[in-house]
Scaffold this motif. Structure first.
Motif, PDB file in Angstrom:
ATOM      1  N   GLN A  94      88.004  27.380 -67.960  1.00 48.47           N
ATOM      2  CA  GLN A  94      86.719  27.940 -67.543  1.00 48.47           C
ATOM      3  C   GLN A  94      85.584  27.432 -68.435  1.00 48.47           C
ATOM      4  N   LYS A  95      85.818  27.356 -69.736  1.00 46.40           N
ATOM      5  CA  LYS A  95      84.802  26.842 -70.659  1.00 46.40           C
ATOM      6  C   LYS A  95      85.004  25.344 -70.802  1.00 46.40           C
ATOM      7  N   THR A  96      84.317  24.604 -69.941  1.00 49.23           N
ATOM      8  CA  THR A  96      84.446  23.157 -69.895  1.00 49.23           C
ATOM      9  C   THR A  96      83.071  22.524 -69.747  1.00 49.23           C
ATOM     10  N   GLU A  97      82.836  21.475 -70.507  1.00 45.52           N
ATOM     11  CA  GLU A  97      81.656  20.636 -70.332  1.00 45.52           C
ATOM     12  C   GLU A  97      82.053  19.553 -69.337  1.00 45.52           C
ATOM     13  N   MET A  98      81.355  19.509 -68.189  1.00 47.39           N
ATOM     14  CA  MET A  98      81.798  18.637 -67.111  1.00 47.39           C
ATOM     15  C   MET A  98      80.707  17.673 -66.682  1.00 47.39           C
ATOM     16  N   LYS A  99      81.133  16.431 -66.402  1.00 47.91           N
ATOM     17  CA  LYS A  99      80.238  15.420 -65.849  1.00 47.91           C
ATOM     18  C   LYS A  99      80.962  14.761 -64.678  1.00 47.91           C
ATOM     19  N   ILE A 100      80.322  14.806 -63.499  1.00 50.02           N
ATOM     20  CA  ILE A 100      80.899  14.214 -62.290  1.00 50.02           C
ATOM     21  C   ILE A 100      79.934  13.163 -61.749  1.00 50.02           C
ATOM     22  N   ILE A 101      80.481  12.000 -61.422  1.00 55.56           N
ATOM     23  CA  ILE A 101      79.728  10.956 -60.727  1.00 55.56           C
ATOM     24  C   ILE A 101      80.504  10.666 -59.453  1.00 55.56           C
ATOM     25  N   SER A 102      79.844  10.868 -58.305  1.00 50.47           N
ATOM     26  CA  SER A 102      80.570  10.695 -57.049  1.00 50.47           C
ATOM     27  C   SER A 102      79.712  10.019 -55.998  1.00 50.47           C
ATOM     28  N   GLU A 103      80.418   9.470 -55.018  1.00 47.33           N
ATOM     29  CA  GLU A 103      79.773   8.832 -53.885  1.00 47.33           C
ATOM     30  C   GLU A 103      80.546   9.270 -52.642  1.00 47.33           C
ATOM     31  N   ASN A 104      79.881   9.940 -51.730  1.00 48.66           N
ATOM     32  CA  ASN A 104      80.478  10.390 -50.474  1.00 48.66           C
ATOM     33  C   ASN A 104      81.561  11.461 -50.642  1.00 48.66           C
ATOM     34  N   SER A 105      81.622  12.108 -51.766  1.00 55.36           N
ATOM     35  CA  SER A 105      82.633  13.140 -52.018  1.00 55.36           C
ATOM     36  C   SER A 105      82.019  14.527 -51.910  1.00 55.36           C
ATOM     37  N   PRO A 106      82.515  15.364 -50.997  1.00 54.68           N
ATOM     38  CA  PRO A 106      82.102  16.770 -51.018  1.00 54.68           C
ATOM     39  C   PRO A 106      82.651  17.424 -52.290  1.00 54.68           C
ATOM     40  N   ILE A 107      81.812  18.173 -52.990  1.00 54.28           N
ATOM     41  CA  ILE A 107      82.217  18.772 -54.262  1.00 54.28           C
ATOM     42  C   ILE A 107      81.964  20.273 -54.223  1.00 54.28           C
ATOM     43  N   GLN A 108      82.991  21.031 -54.597  1.00 49.92           N
ATOM     44  CA  GLN A 108      82.868  22.485 -54.768  1.00 49.92           C
ATOM     45  C   GLN A 108      83.318  22.818 -56.182  1.00 49.92           C
ATOM     46  N   ILE A 109      82.474  23.564 -56.901  1.00 49.98           N
ATOM     47  CA  ILE A 109      82.857  24.017 -58.233  1.00 49.98           C
ATOM     48  C   ILE A 109      82.617  25.520 -58.326  1.00 49.98           C
ATOM     49  N   LYS A 110      83.508  26.215 -59.047  1.00 51.67           N
ATOM     50  CA  LYS A 110      83.282  27.642 -59.228  1.00 51.67           C
ATOM     51  C   LYS A 110      83.997  28.140 -60.472  1.00 51.67           C
ATOM     52  N   PHE A 111      83.443  29.244 -60.988  1.00 53.74           N
ATOM     53  CA  PHE A 111      83.985  29.963 -62.149  1.00 53.74           C
ATOM     54  C   PHE A 111      84.042  29.092 -63.407  1.00 53.74           C
ATOM     55  N   LEU A 112      82.938  28.391 -63.707  1.00 46.00           N
ATOM     56  CA  LEU A 112      82.881  27.556 -64.906  1.00 46.00           C
ATOM     57  C   LEU A 112      81.763  28.020 -65.822  1.00 46.00           C
ATOM     58  N   GLU A 113      81.948  27.758 -67.124  1.00 40.70           N
ATOM     59  CA  GLU A 113      80.935  28.064 -68.131  1.00 40.70           C
ATOM     60  C   GLU A 113      80.683  26.815 -68.957  1.00 40.70           C
ATOM     61  N   GLY A 114      79.401  26.573 -69.261  1.00 39.81           N
ATOM     62  CA  GLY A 114      79.056  25.437 -70.110  1.00 39.81           C
ATOM     63  C   GLY A 114      78.138  24.468 -69.400  1.00 39.81           C
ATOM     64  N   PHE A 115      78.045  23.283 -69.940  1.00 29.97           N
ATOM     65  CA  PHE A 115      77.189  22.223 -69.422  1.00 29.97           C
ATOM     66  C   PHE A 115      77.867  21.575 -68.224  1.00 29.97           C
ATOM     67  N   GLN A 116      77.195  21.589 -67.076  1.00 27.60           N
ATOM     68  CA  GLN A 116      77.751  21.025 -65.841  1.00 27.60           C
ATOM     69  C   GLN A 116      76.759  20.006 -65.287  1.00 27.60           C
ATOM     70  N   GLN A 117      77.173  18.757 -65.180  1.00 32.90           N
ATOM     71  CA  GLN A 117      76.302  17.705 -64.656  1.00 32.90           C
ATOM     72  C   GLN A 117      77.002  17.016 -63.491  1.00 32.90           C
ATOM     73  N   ILE A 118      76.306  16.971 -62.342  1.00 34.21           N
ATOM     74  CA  ILE A 118      76.858  16.336 -61.152  1.00 34.21           C
ATOM     75  C   ILE A 118      75.835  15.344 -60.617  1.00 34.21           C
ATOM     76  N   GLN A 119      76.281  14.106 -60.444  1.00 28.18           N
ATOM     77  CA  GLN A 119      75.453  13.054 -59.865  1.00 28.18           C
ATOM     78  C   GLN A 119      76.178  12.559 -58.620  1.00 28.18           C
ATOM     79  N   SER A 120      75.519  12.705 -57.460  1.00 19.56           N
ATOM     80  CA  SER A 120      76.172  12.381 -56.204  1.00 19.56           C
ATOM     81  C   SER A 120      75.247  11.559 -55.325  1.00 19.56           C
ATOM     82  N   GLU A 121      75.846  10.747 -54.442  1.00 17.72           N
ATOM     83  CA  GLU A 121      75.023  10.004 -53.501  1.00 17.72           C
ATOM     84  C   GLU A 121      74.934  10.680 -52.156  1.00 17.72           C
ATOM     85  N   ASN A 122      76.037  10.985 -51.524  1.00 18.98           N
ATOM     86  CA  ASN A 122      75.972  11.459 -50.143  1.00 18.98           C
ATOM     87  C   ASN A 122      76.762  12.722 -49.846  1.00 18.98           C
ATOM     88  N   GLY A 123      77.485  13.250 -50.762  1.00 18.98           N
ATOM     89  CA  GLY A 123      78.322  14.409 -50.478  1.00 18.98           C
ATOM     90  C   GLY A 123      77.627  15.725 -50.770  1.00 18.98           C
TER      91      GLY A 123
END
Length: 179
Positions: free
Chosen positions: A92-121
């Protein structure tokens, strides 16, 4: 349609994990857990004939115990992940960085720094506490019951934020509505 699990992988980690994910086209669901481990499940919602070995060959991951960092790179150049989704459980306590292209992304129940970079999802976040940075070109953004500081950028997609609070809300868009 019957859902089939293609693979389950468990990796023990330490608290306060640094998690990096790079993907194309595969649907991704990430859920925070009270356990210090990463669990990956590949699910097929269709009668996919993709052998597990082919999935495994296109998924690269590495856990650096010294730095408590986990890197996951999903290479879908051959479109083998069509009809396959990835369910992840991470601490749950995670620093996360996601880079995606055309990916549907669902995130839940997280604490901390969350960075998501997406093109089309599309990006859906629920019950995230901490710094939330999201940028997308064409995927809608939905945040629900999140608490923290928000930096949201979108080019052509709607932004929807519900039941969320924080000190800083920085929201930018070129062509998408904000609700």
């Amino acid at each position: 349609m019957q859902e089939q699990t293609k693979a389950i992988t468990l990796i023990e980690t330490k608290p306060n994990l640094k998690f990096k994910l790079k993907s194309e086209t595969i649907s991704i669901k990430i859920k925070g857990s009270d356990k210090d481990l990463v669990q990956m499940n590949f699910l097929s919602k269709e009668n996919s004939s993709i052998p597990f070995e082919q999935i495994k060959d296109n998924v690269n991951y590495f856990y650096d115990e010294e730095n408590n960092s986990f890197t996951l790179d999903i290479d879908d150049n051959d479109s083998i992940f069509n009809g396959i989704s990835l369910n992840l459980k991470i601490p749950q306590k995670t620093e996360m960085k996601i880079i995606s292209e055309n990916s549907p992304i669902q995130i839940k129940f997280l604490e901390g720094f969350q960075q998501i970079q997406s093109e089309n999802g599309p990006i859906n976040a629920k019950e995230i506490n901490g710094q939330i940075i999201i940028s997308t070109e064409n995927g809608p953004i939905n945040l629900r019951k999140c608490d923290g500081n928000f930096d949201i950028k979108s080019e052509n997609s709607p932004i929807n934020i519900e039941e969320s609070k924080g000190e800083i809300f920085k929201i930018e868009t070129e062509n998408g509505p904000i609700k």
